[in-house]
Design a protein around this motif. Structure first.
Motif, PDB file in Angstrom:
ATOM      1  N   PHE A   1      19.985  20.347  21.944  1.00 11.04           N
ATOM      2  CA  PHE A   1      19.555  20.895  23.229  1.00 11.04           C
ATOM      3  C   PHE A   1      18.042  21.071  23.220  1.00 11.04           C
ATOM      4  CE2 PHE A   1      24.006  21.909  23.520  1.00 11.04           C
ATOM      5  CZ  PHE A   1      24.270  21.707  24.872  1.00 11.04           C
ATOM      6  N   VAL A   2      17.393  20.372  24.128  1.00 13.32           N
ATOM      7  CA  VAL A   2      15.945  20.421  24.258  1.00 13.32           C
ATOM      8  C   VAL A   2      15.605  21.413  25.367  1.00 13.32           C
ATOM      9  CG1 VAL A   2      13.860  19.088  24.715  1.00 13.32           C
ATOM     10  CG2 VAL A   2      15.782  18.026  23.510  1.00 13.32           C
ATOM     11  N   ASP A   3      14.988  22.526  24.999  1.00 13.38           N
ATOM     12  CA  ASP A   3      14.588  23.555  25.970  1.00 13.38           C
ATOM     13  C   ASP A   3      15.760  24.053  26.798  1.00 13.38           C
ATOM     14  OD1 ASP A   3      12.668  25.235  27.069  1.00 13.38           O
ATOM     15  OD2 ASP A   3      12.355  23.910  28.774  1.00 13.38           O
ATOM     16  N   ASP A   4      16.976  23.972  26.237  1.00 14.14           N
ATOM     17  CA  ASP A   4      18.216  24.467  26.844  1.00 14.14           C
ATOM     18  C   ASP A   4      18.637  23.688  28.087  1.00 14.14           C
ATOM     19  OD1 ASP A   4      18.412  26.449  24.925  1.00 14.14           O
ATOM     20  OD2 ASP A   4      17.241  27.870  26.134  1.00 14.14           O
ATOM     21  N   ASP A   5      17.840  22.758  28.578  1.00 14.64           N
ATOM     22  CA  ASP A   5      18.160  22.051  29.815  1.00 14.64           C
ATOM     23  C   ASP A   5      18.555  20.596  29.595  1.00 14.64           C
ATOM     24  OD1 ASP A   5      17.611  24.303  31.293  1.00 14.64           O
ATOM     25  OD2 ASP A   5      15.539  23.751  31.684  1.00 14.64           O
ATOM     26  N   LEU A   6      18.214  20.036  28.447  1.00 17.14           N
ATOM     27  CA  LEU A   6      18.505  18.634  28.151  1.00 17.14           C
ATOM     28  C   LEU A   6      19.367  18.569  26.894  1.00 17.14           C
ATOM     29  CD1 LEU A   6      14.953  17.096  28.712  1.00 17.14           C
ATOM     30  CD2 LEU A   6      16.865  17.079  30.312  1.00 17.14           C
ATOM     31  N   ALA A   7      20.525  17.933  27.024  1.00 15.13           N
ATOM     32  CA  ALA A   7      21.413  17.741  25.881  1.00 15.13           C
ATOM     33  C   ALA A   7      21.298  16.296  25.423  1.00 15.13           C
ATOM     34  CB  ALA A   7      22.850  18.066  26.255  1.00 15.13           C
ATOM     35  N   VAL A   8      20.874  16.094  24.175  1.00 13.94           N
ATOM     36  CA  VAL A   8      20.678  14.753  23.614  1.00 13.94           C
ATOM     37  C   VAL A   8      21.788  14.515  22.597  1.00 13.94           C
ATOM     38  CG1 VAL A   8      19.059  13.173  22.513  1.00 13.94           C
ATOM     39  CG2 VAL A   8      18.203  15.066  23.921  1.00 13.94           C
ATOM     40  N   GLN A   9      22.508  13.382  22.749  1.00  9.70           N
ATOM     41  CA  GLN A   9      23.648  13.082  21.886  1.00  9.70           C
ATOM     42  C   GLN A   9      23.676  11.605  21.541  1.00  9.70           C
ATOM     43  OE1 GLN A   9      26.582  14.626  24.820  1.00  9.70           O
ATOM     44  NE2 GLN A   9      27.371  15.799  23.096  1.00  9.70           N
TER      45      GLN A   9
ATOM     46  N   ASP B   1      32.154  17.812  32.268  1.00  7.03           N
ATOM     47  CA  ASP B   1      32.243  18.339  30.914  1.00  7.03           C
ATOM     48  C   ASP B   1      33.677  18.391  30.406  1.00  7.03           C
ATOM     49  OD1 ASP B   1      29.552  18.656  30.698  1.00  7.03           O
ATOM     50  OD2 ASP B   1      29.545  20.744  31.334  1.00  7.03           O
ATOM     51  N   ASP B   2      34.645  18.483  31.346  1.00  2.00           N
ATOM     52  CA  ASP B   2      36.044  18.562  30.930  1.00  2.00           C
ATOM     53  C   ASP B   2      36.683  17.187  30.810  1.00  2.00           C
ATOM     54  OD1 ASP B   2      36.374  21.425  33.085  1.00  2.00           O
ATOM     55  OD2 ASP B   2      35.879  21.332  30.947  1.00  2.00           O
ATOM     56  N   ASN B   3      35.926  16.153  31.049  1.00  2.00           N
ATOM     57  CA  ASN B   3      36.461  14.801  31.008  1.00  2.00           C
ATOM     58  C   ASN B   3      36.394  14.290  29.574  1.00  2.00           C
ATOM     59  OD1 ASN B   3      37.211  12.165  31.385  1.00  2.00           O
ATOM     60  ND2 ASN B   3      35.638  11.715  32.916  1.00  2.00           N
TER      61      ASN B   3
ATOM     62  N   LEU C   1      22.983  13.563  14.594  1.00  2.00           N
ATOM     63  CA  LEU C   1      22.363  14.881  14.504  1.00  2.00           C
ATOM     64  C   LEU C   1      22.123  15.197  13.033  1.00  2.00           C
ATOM     65  CD1 LEU C   1      24.395  16.988  17.110  1.00  2.00           C
ATOM     66  CD2 LEU C   1      22.240  15.769  17.435  1.00  2.00           C
ATOM     67  N   ASN C   2      20.874  15.500  12.674  1.00  2.33           N
ATOM     68  CA  ASN C   2      20.553  15.790  11.287  1.00  2.33           C
ATOM     69  C   ASN C   2      20.933  17.224  10.929  1.00  2.33           C
ATOM     70  OD1 ASN C   2      18.545  17.452  12.337  1.00  2.33           O
ATOM     71  ND2 ASN C   2      16.924  15.921  12.057  1.00  2.33           N
TER      72      ASN C   2
ATOM     73  N   VAL D   1      29.528   9.851  27.259  1.00  6.55           N
ATOM     74  CA  VAL D   1      30.261  10.981  27.808  1.00  6.55           C
ATOM     75  C   VAL D   1      29.701  12.248  27.186  1.00  6.55           C
ATOM     76  CG1 VAL D   1      32.495  12.101  28.052  1.00  6.55           C
ATOM     77  CG2 VAL D   1      32.328   9.615  28.129  1.00  6.55           C
ATOM     78  N   VAL D   2      29.460  13.266  28.023  1.00  2.00           N
ATOM     79  CA  VAL D   2      28.856  14.498  27.531  1.00  2.00           C
ATOM     80  C   VAL D   2      29.952  15.453  27.085  1.00  2.00           C
ATOM     81  CG1 VAL D   2      27.387  16.456  28.084  1.00  2.00           C
ATOM     82  CG2 VAL D   2      26.919  14.211  29.066  1.00  2.00           C
ATOM     83  N   ASN D   3      30.135  15.572  25.789  1.00  2.83           N
ATOM     84  CA  ASN D   3      30.955  16.630  25.195  1.00  2.83           C
ATOM     85  C   ASN D   3      30.678  16.638  23.704  1.00  2.83           C
ATOM     86  OD1 ASN D   3      32.753  14.654  23.932  1.00  2.83           O
ATOM     87  ND2 ASN D   3      33.645  14.381  25.969  1.00  2.83           N
ATOM     88  N   GLY D   4      31.033  17.709  23.039  1.00  4.20           N
ATOM     89  CA  GLY D   4      30.801  17.793  21.608  1.00  4.20           C
ATOM     90  C   GLY D   4      29.402  18.292  21.288  1.00  4.20           C
TER      91      GLY D   4
END
Length: 511
Positions: free
Chosen positions: A35-43, A181-183, A55-56, A28-31
């Motif tokens: 951010f890779v190049d502002d377009d990819l969120a890695v979690q 994102d709100d889920n 996340l280091n 689930v995408v939150n928190g």
């Protein structure tokens, strides 16, 4: 979008004994995210296997399957030798921009470690996955430690995440889940698919929809009028069905079953959109149509973006205008929309046919008079006309007065929509004749100049010529209905009367 690279840490230690159980979990995408190049969120993924990623201190994702990982138990030693295993759901990659993108991982290992999604490798561009806005792919690791010795470290110390914009014909997001994102309850959202059989068609599918949920599809530039006007996406809000399908087609010409756009303001059609849903229109609360136009095309056709609009055809066959919003350049840039396009969006009820159109000014002559209606040569005449802009856009144009079809005067008029103005034309006619006056083709009346009964005037002859100096020369002859003009009989009749009176007096004189 250029390829995006980010260095991440990967360490795998082998031990001689022990066992590991790798569970799966939902992403689930939150928190916090890398951010890779502002377009990819890695979690890190949700679930137990997400502990292998964190996340280091630099807020970069680290994947560490070793005792050095702070999330793992202190007695964790590593992966069994002589074994193969798959660790599902280690981390997630979410695409956050507006358009579809191909995403893949580049890794320089020797085959002991492979990055996988749903059991398939996503290493190398040929094995990319396609993500739309807010769509997520969950990544795991496939390990092969069959030939490794205890205490050996597998793999290199970095891998790279790359992304490139997907071309419209390549878009197919089957199997990937879009998350809201709100889920915050940990449940995934609808699964969406977009297929592009050709440049003018899209097939939209969404499933796993909870009641009242929304779906967002990207059309990636489906042609409505070539690349001049394109469909960029469709959103459905407040959906009642668990699954919906929607086929879309574009055309620069009207669809045969719907006919051309007709409206009182006579807008200029810019492209047509046909939709074929597999669900009842009442199954959705609203639909948002997102489209764009080439700015060079707008300039070439003299179209102000503020005058671009959308019409939907009702069940009764009438065309109903839908309010359109021009997407601000800064907003478009934030959403990752192409900066070489002008973007629009309109929220509407569902319909089977839409038309993108441009409002244009339309000047109508509502009243026109000429005074006086008869003049002597060289005298002045005034033509007054009332004009109304019956179009949907403000405009300026030259209004022309003609005499017998030849322009003799013009005035420039600027009007807002529904505004009226009265224009007066003054003209002088030097040559006798009958002149049919008109303003922009609307008849005003016939102006008579001079004594049409005289030989010099030539009457209202069959040929006339109006010069640029507002003069007119009329040639030809006019024949009265009986061949004799009553005015020509006045002299002879007077002579007869005098003669008769004289004869009477002579008869009464005494002899």
């Amino acid at each position: 979008m250029p390829n995006t690279r980010r260095t991440l840490t990967l360490a795998l230690l082998l031990v001689a004994a022990g066992s590991l159980a790798f569970a799966t979990g939902a992403a689930v995408v939150n928190g916090p995210a890398d951010f890779v190049d502002d377009d990819l969120a890695v979690q890190p993924a949700d679930g137990p296997n997400g502990d292998y990623a964190y996340l280091n201190n630099d807020d970069e994702i680290a994947i560490d399957i070793s005792a050095a990982n702070p999330n793992l138990p202190a007695d964790f030693e590593g992966v069994n030798v002589d074994s193969t295993a798959t660790i599902d759901d280690v981390f997630t990659i979410t695409y956050t921009a507006e358009r579809y993108a191909h995403v893949w991982i580049e890794y320089d290992g020797d085959g002991e470690v492979t990055f996988v999604s749903d059991g398939d490798s996503i290493e190398g561009e040929a094995n990319n996955v396609t993500l739309g806005p807010n769509q997520t792919v969950t990544v795991g690791l496939a390990l092969d430690a069959g030939d490794a010795a205890a205490g050996t470290q597998l793999g290199t110390d970095e891998f790279r995440i790359n992304a490139s914009l997907a071309e419209p014909d390549d878009v197919d997001t089957t199997g990937f889940t879009s998350f809201d994102d709100d889920n915050d309850d940990g449940d995934g959202g609808p699964t969406t698919t977009v297929r592009a059989p050709n440049a003018t068609h899209r097939e939209f599918v969404a499933s796993g929809i909870d009641r009242g949920e929304s779906v967002r599809w990207l059309a990636e530039g489906m042609h409505l009028d070539g690349e001049n006007v394109t469909l960029e996406g469709i959103d459905l809000d407040g959906i009642d069905n668990e699954r919906v399908e929607l086929d879309a087609a574009g055309s620069p010409e009207p669809f045969a079953d719907a006919g051309p756009l007709t409206a009182p303001t006579r807008p200029r059609p810019m492209g047509y959109l046909s939709l074929a849903p597999d669900f009842d229109p009442d199954a959705v609360d609203a639909m948002t149509v997102r489209f764009s136009a080439d700015p060079d095309h707008l300039n070439a056709t003299g179209t102000d973006p503020e005058d671009v609009t959308l019409y939907r055809q009702t069940d009764a066959g009438a065309w109903e205008e839908v309010p359109v919003e021009v997407v601000d350049d800064d907003v478009a840039r934030m959403l990752g929309l192409p900066e070489d396009r002008v973007h629009f969006r309109a929220t509407t009820d569902l319909s089977s046919t839409f038309a993108v159109a441009a409002h244009e000014p339309r000047f109508d002559v509502t009243e026109a008079t000429v005074a006086p209606e008869a003049i002597d040569p060289g005298e002045n005449v005034t033509v007054r006309t009332t004009l109304r802009n019956g179009g949907g856009a403000a405009g300026e144009r030259a209004v022309t007065l003609t005499a017998n079809g030849t322009p003799i005067a013009n005035e420039t008029v600027a009007l807002d929509p529904n505004e009226t103005a009265t224009v007066a034309f003054d003209a002088t006619f030097e040559s006798p004749g009958a002149y049919d006056l008109a303003v922009d083709g609307t008849a005003v009346g016939t102006l008579l100049v001079g004594d049409l009964a005289s030989d010099d005037a030539g009457g209202s002859g069959g040929e006339s010529n109006v010069g640029g100096d507002d003069s007119a020369t009329v040639t030809g002859t006019t024949e009265e209905p009986f061949g004799i003009d009553p005015a020509d009989l006045a002299g002879p009749l007077a002579l007869v009367v005098i003669s008769l009176a004289t004869l009477t007096l002579v008869r009464r004189m005494p002899r």
